[in-house]
Motif scaffolding. Sequence first.
Motif, PDB file in Angstrom:
ATOM      1  N   LEU A 255       0.845  -1.211   0.000  1.00 26.01           N
ATOM      2  CA  LEU A 255       0.000   0.000   0.000  1.00 26.01           C
ATOM      3  C   LEU A 255       0.873   1.252   0.000  1.00 26.01           C
ATOM      4  N   ALA A 256       1.946   1.232   0.789  1.00 22.97           N
ATOM      5  CA  ALA A 256       2.864   2.375   0.833  1.00 22.97           C
ATOM      6  C   ALA A 256       3.470   2.601  -0.554  1.00 22.97           C
ATOM      7  N   ASN A 257       3.885   1.526  -1.204  1.00 24.60           N
ATOM      8  CA  ASN A 257       4.475   1.671  -2.540  1.00 24.60           C
ATOM      9  C   ASN A 257       3.465   2.187  -3.562  1.00 24.60           C
ATOM     10  N   LEU A 258       2.211   1.746  -3.455  1.00 21.21           N
ATOM     11  CA  LEU A 258       1.184   2.245  -4.385  1.00 21.21           C
ATOM     12  C   LEU A 258       0.956   3.745  -4.193  1.00 21.21           C
ATOM     13  N   ASN A 259       0.957   4.191  -2.933  1.00 15.93           N
ATOM     14  CA  ASN A 259       0.799   5.628  -2.671  1.00 15.93           C
ATOM     15  C   ASN A 259       1.984   6.410  -3.213  1.00 15.93           C
TER      16      ASN A 259
ATOM     17  N   PRO B 233      -5.171  -0.182   7.876  1.00 10.46           N
ATOM     18  CA  PRO B 233      -4.175   0.153   6.860  1.00 10.46           C
ATOM     19  C   PRO B 233      -3.353   1.373   7.276  1.00 10.46           C
ATOM     20  N   ALA B 234      -2.084   1.416   6.868  1.00 11.46           N
ATOM     21  CA  ALA B 234      -1.311   2.655   6.996  1.00 11.46           C
ATOM     22  C   ALA B 234      -2.079   3.735   6.237  1.00 11.46           C
ATOM     23  N   ALA B 235      -2.181   4.932   6.825  1.00 10.59           N
ATOM     24  CA  ALA B 235      -3.060   5.940   6.221  1.00 10.59           C
ATOM     25  C   ALA B 235      -2.484   7.347   6.308  1.00 10.59           C
ATOM     26  N   SER B 236      -1.159   7.458   6.417  1.00 11.05           N
ATOM     27  CA  SER B 236      -0.544   8.792   6.407  1.00 11.05           C
ATOM     28  C   SER B 236       0.685   8.768   5.510  1.00 11.05           C
TER      29      SER B 236
ATOM     30  N   ASP C  50      -6.782   1.822  -2.944  1.00  6.08           N
ATOM     31  CA  ASP C  50      -8.031   1.735  -2.169  1.00  6.08           C
ATOM     32  C   ASP C  50      -8.419   0.271  -1.946  1.00  6.08           C
ATOM     33  N   GLU C  51      -8.255  -0.548  -2.971  1.00  4.14           N
ATOM     34  CA  GLU C  51      -8.583  -1.979  -2.844  1.00  4.14           C
ATOM     35  C   GLU C  51      -7.677  -2.662  -1.812  1.00  4.14           C
ATOM     36  N   VAL C  52      -6.406  -2.301  -1.812  1.00  2.04           N
ATOM     37  CA  VAL C  52      -5.467  -2.922  -0.863  1.00  2.04           C
ATOM     38  C   VAL C  52      -5.785  -2.475   0.567  1.00  2.04           C
ATOM     39  N   ALA C  53      -6.041  -1.173   0.760  1.00  2.00           N
ATOM     40  CA  ALA C  53      -6.363  -0.680   2.113  1.00  2.00           C
ATOM     41  C   ALA C  53      -7.637  -1.359   2.634  1.00  2.00           C
ATOM     42  N   GLU C  54      -8.631  -1.507   1.759  1.00  3.38           N
ATOM     43  CA  GLU C  54      -9.885  -2.136   2.187  1.00  3.38           C
ATOM     44  C   GLU C  54      -9.704  -3.633   2.444  1.00  3.38           C
ATOM     45  N   ARG C  55      -8.802  -4.284   1.712  1.00  5.31           N
ATOM     46  CA  ARG C  55      -8.494  -5.702   1.984  1.00  5.31           C
ATOM     47  C   ARG C  55      -7.901  -5.843   3.388  1.00  5.31           C
TER      48      ARG C  55
END
Length: 164
Positions: free
Chosen positions: A30-34, A84-87, A71-76
């Motif tokens: 998720l971090a890499n996608l962001n 999920p990491a969110a910052s 978004d899909e990864v955070a929701e998974r």
Amino acid sequence: MLEVIFMSKNYIGLENEKIEGVVKSLNDYLANLNLLYVKIHNLHWNIEGNAFFQLHSVFEGYYEAMAKSLDEVAERILILGHRPAASMKEYLNLATIQELDSKGLSAEESINILEADFLSMLGQSRSILALAEDANDQGSIDLMAGFIGEYEKALWMIKSYKAK
Ligand SMILES: [Fe+2]
């Protein structure tokens, strides 16, 4: 009693201990996608030369895909019972993809950057799929299998673009 703790399952019947490993990898992913969401904007803005109109649009398509994927990864991760990491601070700490300074880029430079990062994401997707298989986590297997197909398709297109 120890065995009971070891085998403890979460609310959707998956083993807590194995899912923790999947979630840790999903948060890194998720971090890499962001990071890629921002980095591909950088390519979209800074591409220069006679391929500008073409690659400017191509990069837009890819950062939009990153937005959907993250978004899909955070929701998974939430579905698996975790946060999920969110910052941006967490993303910068967890990400393995390198950021890029803002400077003019040729078509070749920008495509090579994208190719290297997509190869990295493909490898990470395959690793997470293997972890998810070990955890009997079919939802994460399915998610990663979809991403693997997308990165493989993008890498084929990049290879075709670069063919002389
Ligand atoms: Fe734009």
